[in-house]
Design an enzyme around this catalytic site. Sequence first.
Site, short mmCIF file in Angstrom:
data_model
loop_
_atom_site.label_atom_id
_atom_site.label_comp_id
_atom_site.label_asym_id
_atom_site.label_seq_id
_atom_site.Cartn_x
_atom_site.Cartn_y
_atom_site.Cartn_z
N HIS A 241 0.82 -1.21 0.00
CA HIS A 241 0.00 0.00 0.00
C HIS A 241 0.86 1.27 0.00
O HIS A 241 2.04 1.24 0.37
CB HIS A 241 -0.91 0.02 1.23
CG HIS A 241 -0.16 0.00 2.53
ND1 HIS A 241 0.42 1.12 3.08
CD2 HIS A 241 0.12 -1.03 3.37
CE1 HIS A 241 1.01 0.81 4.21
NE2 HIS A 241 0.86 -0.48 4.41
N GLU B 190 -1.32 -6.94 7.66
CA GLU B 190 0.02 -6.64 8.14
C GLU B 190 0.35 -7.50 9.37
O GLU B 190 -0.55 -8.04 10.02
CB GLU B 190 0.13 -5.15 8.47
CG GLU B 190 1.46 -4.67 9.04
CD GLU B 190 2.65 -4.94 8.13
OE1 GLU B 190 3.02 -6.13 7.99
OE2 GLU B 190 3.21 -3.98 7.57
#
Length: 227
Positions: free
Chosen positions: A9, A110
């Site tokens: 991202h 994550e």
Amino acid sequence: MSLLTLIRHGQSIWNQQNRFTGWVDVSLSQSGVKEAQRAAQMLSQQRFDLAFTSELLRAQDTLYEILRHNRQCHQYVRIHDTGSQWYEHFEASPAEELELRIYVSQQLNERYYGDLQGLNKDKARQLFGDEQVHTWRRSYNVAPPNGESLAMTATRAIAYFQSHIVPALQQGKNVLVCAHGNSLRAIIMHIEKMTAAQIAAYELKTASPHIYQCNTAMDILSKQVLE
């Protein structure tokens, strides 16, 4: 032949503030939005057959920015990985067969940083010492307090890659995966056959596409990193 595109991202607000983010669902910073737009331009001509992303907003927003500017993708449908055998049960019309399916899964999230989440990294070094923080961040097997090690992150991310993404690649499909630094490092370690030491030192820039060409045996034929 198929193409696998991996992209972290764009910069998040907490990346910008140098804070441990993990599973906290923060948005992209203004710089992160621009990074995502730049990546979108680089990938605007690439055909994608399906996409995968995490449950976190910063990865999803980066993905949507890429798809919004993609000249091959006109519509898409989100499919959440709820763990139920019924989550993808629907009858597609001929028009819907043209939709790009986006699979959303927590397994691509994550690394969970536990008690460090939200803490400024410089502040963490003051509290715990440089060496300890470096060990938590870069060792493969050591987890921060109440968090995940990179090895734990790799276990879930690679399992998802093997069960959901590899079959699509073996069918010759072009796949886009928009996720996070540690979940993607785990996948890169797996497909490039890196050691734990190699992946611990591997830096993955925000919004920098990694494009792999592979065959049905999942041999990597070429790799390109766009910056």
